[in-house]
Write a protein that holds these residues in place. Structure first.
Motif, PDB file in Angstrom:
ATOM      1  N   ASP A 237      20.525  41.748  33.947  1.00 38.48           N
ATOM      2  CA  ASP A 237      21.054  43.090  33.828  1.00 38.48           C
ATOM      3  C   ASP A 237      22.126  43.343  34.871  1.00 38.48           C
ATOM      4  O   ASP A 237      23.232  44.185  34.423  1.00 38.48           O
ATOM      5  N   GLU A 238      21.716  43.360  35.947  1.00 37.50           N
ATOM      6  CA  GLU A 238      22.879  43.716  37.066  1.00 37.50           C
ATOM      7  C   GLU A 238      24.163  42.718  37.156  1.00 37.50           C
ATOM      8  O   GLU A 238      25.239  43.289  37.103  1.00 37.50           O
ATOM      9  N   ARG A 239      23.994  41.385  36.653  1.00 41.09           N
ATOM     10  CA  ARG A 239      25.164  40.649  36.711  1.00 41.09           C
ATOM     11  C   ARG A 239      25.925  40.980  35.419  1.00 41.09           C
ATOM     12  O   ARG A 239      27.122  41.004  35.537  1.00 41.09           O
ATOM     13  N   ALA A 240      25.472  41.378  34.389  1.00 41.12           N
ATOM     14  CA  ALA A 240      26.240  41.880  33.021  1.00 41.12           C
ATOM     15  C   ALA A 240      26.807  43.171  33.681  1.00 41.12           C
ATOM     16  O   ALA A 240      28.179  43.358  32.877  1.00 41.12           O
ATOM     17  N   ARG A 241      26.274  44.107  34.260  1.00 43.16           N
ATOM     18  CA  ARG A 241      26.980  45.194  34.647  1.00 43.16           C
ATOM     19  C   ARG A 241      28.037  44.956  35.664  1.00 43.16           C
ATOM     20  O   ARG A 241      29.304  45.522  35.472  1.00 43.16           O
TER      21      ARG A 241
ATOM     22  N   SER B  71      22.413  35.355  27.967  1.00 45.10           N
ATOM     23  CA  SER B  71      21.932  34.136  27.352  1.00 45.10           C
ATOM     24  C   SER B  71      22.313  32.823  27.934  1.00 45.10           C
ATOM     25  O   SER B  71      21.784  31.965  28.317  1.00 45.10           O
ATOM     26  N   ASP B  72      23.629  32.921  28.419  1.00 46.58           N
ATOM     27  CA  ASP B  72      24.260  31.630  28.940  1.00 46.58           C
ATOM     28  C   ASP B  72      23.716  31.420  30.515  1.00 46.58           C
ATOM     29  O   ASP B  72      23.396  30.535  30.936  1.00 46.58           O
ATOM     30  N   LEU B  73      23.472  32.488  31.081  1.00 47.21           N
ATOM     31  CA  LEU B  73      22.958  32.601  32.577  1.00 47.21           C
ATOM     32  C   LEU B  73      21.447  32.172  32.414  1.00 47.21           C
ATOM     33  O   LEU B  73      20.790  31.397  33.222  1.00 47.21           O
ATOM     34  N   ARG B  74      20.738  32.823  31.253  1.00 48.20           N
ATOM     35  CA  ARG B  74      19.318  32.283  31.416  1.00 48.20           C
ATOM     36  C   ARG B  74      19.253  30.710  31.091  1.00 48.20           C
ATOM     37  O   ARG B  74      18.330  30.191  31.704  1.00 48.20           O
ATOM     38  N   ARG B  75      19.993  30.265  30.217  1.00 52.57           N
ATOM     39  CA  ARG B  75      19.799  28.675  29.965  1.00 52.57           C
ATOM     40  C   ARG B  75      20.267  27.934  31.290  1.00 52.57           C
ATOM     41  O   ARG B  75      19.541  26.846  31.612  1.00 52.57           O
ATOM     42  N   HIS B  76      21.331  28.538  32.017  1.00 53.31           N
ATOM     43  CA  HIS B  76      21.709  27.867  33.322  1.00 53.31           C
ATOM     44  C   HIS B  76      20.457  27.834  34.105  1.00 53.31           C
ATOM     45  O   HIS B  76      20.491  26.859  34.974  1.00 53.31           O
ATOM     46  N   ILE B  77      20.061  29.134  34.418  1.00 55.82           N
ATOM     47  CA  ILE B  77      19.054  29.155  35.423  1.00 55.82           C
ATOM     48  C   ILE B  77      17.752  28.198  35.059  1.00 55.82           C
ATOM     49  O   ILE B  77      17.135  27.658  36.219  1.00 55.82           O
TER      50      ILE B  77
ATOM     51  N   LEU C   3      13.049  31.190  42.610  1.00 52.90           N
ATOM     52  CA  LEU C   3      14.085  31.914  41.956  1.00 52.90           C
ATOM     53  C   LEU C   3      15.158  32.582  42.657  1.00 52.90           C
ATOM     54  O   LEU C   3      16.380  32.443  42.462  1.00 52.90           O
ATOM     55  N   GLU C   4      14.860  33.151  44.006  1.00 50.63           N
ATOM     56  CA  GLU C   4      15.892  33.572  44.711  1.00 50.63           C
ATOM     57  C   GLU C   4      16.735  32.357  45.118  1.00 50.63           C
ATOM     58  O   GLU C   4      18.065  32.652  45.334  1.00 50.63           O
TER      59      GLU C   4
ATOM     60  N   LEU D  16      23.626  30.391  42.872  1.00 47.04           N
ATOM     61  CA  LEU D  16      24.662  30.964  41.479  1.00 47.04           C
ATOM     62  C   LEU D  16      25.490  32.095  42.025  1.00 47.04           C
ATOM     63  O   LEU D  16      26.618  32.181  41.488  1.00 47.04           O
ATOM     64  N   ASP D  17      25.096  32.678  43.132  1.00 41.75           N
ATOM     65  CA  ASP D  17      25.781  34.133  43.432  1.00 41.75           C
ATOM     66  C   ASP D  17      26.810  33.532  44.476  1.00 41.75           C
ATOM     67  O   ASP D  17      27.455  34.534  45.070  1.00 41.75           O
ATOM     68  N   ALA D  18      26.957  32.493  44.960  1.00 40.89           N
ATOM     69  CA  ALA D  18      27.730  32.129  46.249  1.00 40.89           C
ATOM     70  C   ALA D  18      29.273  32.376  45.819  1.00 40.89           C
ATOM     71  O   ALA D  18      29.710  32.128  44.666  1.00 40.89           O
ATOM     72  N   GLY D  19      29.884  33.357  46.600  1.00 40.37           N
ATOM     73  CA  GLY D  19      31.271  33.512  46.348  1.00 40.37           C
ATOM     74  C   GLY D  19      31.352  35.106  46.038  1.00 40.37           C
ATOM     75  O   GLY D  19      32.597  35.626  45.785  1.00 40.37           O
ATOM     76  N   TYR D  20      30.384  35.373  45.269  1.00 41.70           N
ATOM     77  CA  TYR D  20      30.288  37.091  44.794  1.00 41.70           C
ATOM     78  C   TYR D  20      30.277  38.125  45.825  1.00 41.70           C
ATOM     79  O   TYR D  20      29.368  37.887  46.656  1.00 41.70           O
ATOM     80  N   ARG D  21      31.081  39.148  45.690  1.00 41.82           N
ATOM     81  CA  ARG D  21      31.012  40.390  46.772  1.00 41.82           C
ATOM     82  C   ARG D  21      29.849  41.220  46.081  1.00 41.82           C
ATOM     83  O   ARG D  21      29.716  41.330  44.806  1.00 41.82           O
ATOM     84  N   PRO D  22      28.983  42.070  47.062  1.00 42.77           N
ATOM     85  CA  PRO D  22      28.108  42.743  46.479  1.00 42.77           C
ATOM     86  C   PRO D  22      28.869  43.863  45.715  1.00 42.77           C
ATOM     87  O   PRO D  22      29.709  44.251  45.893  1.00 42.77           O
ATOM     88  N   ALA D  23      28.020  44.201  44.955  1.00 45.68           N
ATOM     89  CA  ALA D  23      28.497  45.622  44.072  1.00 45.68           C
ATOM     90  C   ALA D  23      28.394  46.610  44.753  1.00 45.68           C
ATOM     91  O   ALA D  23      27.868  46.849  45.678  1.00 45.68           O
TER      92      ALA D  23
END
Length: 860
Positions: free
Chosen positions: A17-21, A35-41, A58-59, A65-72
């Protein structure tokens, strides 16, 4: 298959949910991303060594997966770290931009000095969106979604920054003006408005609770603004770029003209016609300012003109549009609407420069000079088959400086100006007639150098005169009158009309016409019902008020219906002749003519001929004639080819005329009929065509038929050759042209005149007619190639009979000293022609009055 703990499943759902937002997705897009992220995870989880997937495993996966992303971003707390100053934000973001746009709309201040930032109402609307959006943001943008706010911010910042950059080169001049003269805020405002619009949009973006969605809207607004600016200025940019090639001497010149015919901005093309080379204070449009105009400010008043040759640009305008540039209203900003003109007061009159004062061309249209009053008074004498009319014009100048009014006037067929009057201090002053060189030299000396009150009339083409008067004073009026003597063309007397002018027509202007005659007559107008004159004492008269457009766009003619058949022998007392030949008699005779070969028709391929196409096809259908299409070259065509022909642009007719003359000289063709619209471009090979016409034993006859009114540079250049003949007035185009072509194709008797003189009145010819008969003799003696008057004596003959011809002109000066200084003498006011006060009585009534007077004398 790995086993997932409940806590891991819950954490995965929260993450998705957070990633979609974060990505700014919702609805179907959000579901697809999850759906794509769930399959990849789940695929990554299967690679884990542990058999169970808990929070720790999971973490780790999510971290990779979140490497390179800036925090919201943190949600908006309602407080900005660096809040905008409301006073400055409202002043420079809202209030001042609105004021500046309204001032520019009403006064065209920038448009009259540097460039026109608001050339259309679409520009005004786009600019006014900026303060409107800023005000909406400063009010908190109530109820708006983040994409909407982003769109508005992106649109506003691009428009504001674009105009800010346009005015940036003026910032030092604006600062100087603000410090030393208290002015400059108008040109500083767009720069500051651009900065504050950017700050307001940036602040709204920082405070957005959903930055990704805001940014998506911002990008859409940016793209929309760029598209809008390109839609408004892209055609001008294309036109300017093609003008460089079209006015050059390279091989791409003709191709550039063709590309401009396919697509161009009429506004930019017309504006370029008014950008004069080498002078200060010229204005341009937005694209012109971006290309070269900013150099004027950057160099503190240096030349801002482009490399374009203005004369060539004006030729290109005609070749692209098919219209003389003087036939179109001069470029006006939104400010030059009727409301803006009415809002001006005398102290707000603007300075308008005209570099063509005293020149030989009508040249550019002056937006502050208007024809404010117009009247025409005429008399047609059916017995002498002559007409005389006087056109009175009053010019008004709204500019701050004096202006020269210039126009070309097409006279009745075979007509010549025989009177010229200028009102000086409310008193009418009559003209001096002399050789063209003398009257032009006097006019230029008095008008250009001394800047006094002269008016000049000279011939500039077949039955066409150039009228010039200067100075029309700043905020004042100038009144002139010129009289025209002309024979009837059959039973028609064509009314004069303006072909080209450098002045406008005052709002609400009406053309007052008064015509009178001894006999009955009708007034015919192309495309309108005929008007019949009413009884007025012993004669007939007609008074009517015509719309201003008829001065140049309508063809009107008086049709004399009292007499028909062969013109009678008439006589008059010639007050200009010596006593031994005081009485002049005109007797009718006929010349028998045979067709000298096959008829050759030259048709102008310009856009102005498109309306003539239907009746032109009908008139030529089934006729034994060769047809040449003048389309910048020469193309032999058939009537069927003409049916599919697309008339476009303004076509050079010189190559086709040259081919027609060659055929006529070689005996391949007989009479040449040239059917054309305006020809506003001068001949490229003038001397070559003149040589072809003048040399050899046969001078071809070119009948020029005007299908659409406008200036004719080719006819002007060929006037001295003796080859040009004025064709018929096309009141009913199909019938009149067909009848004219039928006449040329058969053996025919053409009417002519035999003149004789005596020292005593002739007997048996009834009462004398008016002295315009003597002027007709003089006109034929000057213009005819068969005249016995030597060419060197013709200017003096024209001056004696007070006529403007190809060898003579007329000028009115202010003082007797000016006349004497230039070797001129104004005519006696008692010798000038006048329109009779009432319709002249019939011949029988004249004889009756004479007999009554004689009987009264005997009784005394």
């Amino acid at each position: 298959m790995k086993t997932w703990t409940t806590q891991a499943e819950k954490r995965l759902a929260e993450y998705l949910d957070e990633r979609a937002r974060r990505e700014g997705f919702d609805d179907e897009e959000a579901d697809e991303l999850k759906s794509d992220l769930r399959r990849h995870i789940h695929e990554e989880a299967e690679r884990e060594a542990s058999g169970n997937i808990g929070l720790m495993q999971l973490e780790g996966i999510l971290g990779r997966l979140d490497a390179g992303y800036r925090p919201a971003p943190e949600p908006w707390s309602g407080q900005s770290k660096r809040p905008l100053n409301p006073m400055w934000a409202w002043s420079w973001g809202v209030v001042m931009p609105v004021i500046v746009v309204l001032v520019e709309i009403l006064t065209s201040f920038c448009g009259g000095v540097f460039f026109d930032p608001v050339p259309t109402w679409w520009h005004a609307l786009l600019i006014l969106l900026v303060p409107a959006i800023n005000a909406w943001f400063l009010k908190g943008a109530p109820g708006a979604k983040e994409p909407t706010k982003g769109f508005a911010a992106g649109l506003a910042v691009i428009v504001a920054v674009f105009y800010g950059l346009l005015f940036l080169p003026l910032i030092h001049l604006s600062a100087f003006a603000l410090i030393y003269i208290g002015m400059g805020l108008l040109s500083l405002t767009p720069v500051f408005a651009g900065l504050w619009t950017w700050r307001i949009g940036r602040q709204v973006g920082k405070e957005s609770p959903d930055v990704p969605r805001y940014r998506r809207g911002w990008k859409a607004g940016l793209a929309t603004a760029l598209v809008a600016l390109m839609a408004l200025e892209g055609p001008s940019l294309w036109t300017r770029s093609q003008l460089e090639a079209a006015t050059g001497n390279g091989a791409d010149r003709e191709a550039a003209v063709q590309r401009l015919r396919a697509f161009h901005s009429s506004r930019a093309l017309l504006r370029a016609c008014y950008e004069r080379n080498g002078e200060m204070g010229r204005t341009t449009d937005i694209v012109g300012w971006m290309a070269h105009g900013w150099l004027q400010a950057a160099t503190l008043g240096g030349s801002a003109s482009s490399n374009l040759d203005t004369a060539k640009v004006r030729d290109v305008f005609f070749r692209v549009t098919g219209k003389p540039f003087t036939s179109v209203k001069p470029p006006r900003a939104v400010s030059e609407t009727g409301f803006a003109r009415r809002s001006r007061v005398d102290g707000d009159r603007e300075w308008e420069f005209d570099e063509h004062v005293g020149g030989d061309d009508v040249a550019l249209r002056l937006k502050n000079l208007d024809l404010s009053e117009s009247r025409f008074d005429g008399h047609v004498d059916p017995r002498s088959r002559l007409g005389y009319g006087e056109w009175t014009m009053v010019f008004h100048n709204r500019a701050q400086n004096a202006q020269e009014a210039r126009c070309q006037v097409l006279l009745p067929r075979g007509g010549r100006v025989s009177r010229l009057t200028l009102w000086v201090n409310g008193e009418p002053r009559e003209a001096a007639f002399n050789a063209v060189s003398k009257v032009k030299a006097a006019y230029k000396a008095v008008a250009v150098v001394q800047r006094r009150d002269p008016v000049l009339v000279t011939m500039c083409g077949p039955d066409t005169v150039m009228v010039q008067c200067f100075p029309v004073p700043a905020g004042g009026d100038m009144k002139i009158r010129f009289g025209i003597t002309a024979p009837l063309d059959g039973d028609l007397w064509e009314m004069p009309r303006i072909l080209e002018r450098n002045f406008g027509l005052k709002d609400g202007l009406e053309h007052a016409v008064w015509m009178q005659s001894e006999g009955t007559f009708d007034l015919l107008e192309q495309g309108a019902e005929k008007r019949t004159a009413a009884a007025d004492g012993p004669g007939r008269s007609m008074a009517l008020t015509l719309p201003a457009a008829t001065i140049g766009n309508s063809l009107l003619a008086v049709k004399a219906t009292a007499d028909s058949g062969e013109a009678p022998a008439v006589w008059c007392e010639d007050k200009f002749a010596p006593a031994f030949e005081r009485y002049l008699v005109r007797e009718p005779k006929k010349f028998h003519r045979k067709p000298e070969g096959k008829l050759l028709v030259v048709i102008d391929g310009s856009a102005s001929m498109d309306e003539a196409k239907p009746w032109l096809l009908q008139a030529l259908s089934g006729r034994n004639a060769d047809i040449l299409l003048a389309d910048d070259g020469v193309s032999p065509v058939t009537v069927r080819d003409l049916h599919d022909q697309r008339f476009s642009g303004g076509r050079d007719n010189e190559p086709a005329l040259r081919e027609a003359v060659r055929r006529a000289k070689s005996g391949e063709a007989g009479d040449i009929v040239w059917i054309h619209g305006p020809q506003a471009v001068g001949l490229a090979q003038t001397e070559a065509l003149l040589q072809l016409i003048e040399r050899g034993t046969r001078i071809p006859v070119i009948h020029e038929v005007m299908a659409s009114p406008g200036p004719n540079r080719l006819a002007e250049a060929l006037q001295s050759s003796g080859a040009m003949r004025r064709g018929p007035a096309l009141l009913n185009p199909l019938e009149d042209l067909a009848a004219f072509l039928d006449t040329l194709a058969i053996e025919r008797d053409e009417p002519a005149s035999h003149w004789r003189r005596s020292a005593t009145p002739p007997e048996g010819l009834g009462a004398p007619v008016w002295d315009h008969l003597a002027r007709q003799w003089a006109m034929e003696s000057i213009d005819s190639t068969l005249s016995e008057v030597p060419e060197t004596d013709r200017p003096a003959l024209a001056a004696r009979y007070q006529l403007v011809t190809r060898v003579s002109g007329a000028v009115v000066l202010e003082t007797i000293e000016q006349y004497e200084q230039h070797g001129l003498k104004p005519v006696d006011a008692d010798s000038v022609p006048q329109v009779p006060g009432v319709p002249e009585p019939s011949t029988s009534l004249l004889i009756l009055l004479a007999a009554t007077a004689a009987a009264c004398r005997r009784r005394r």
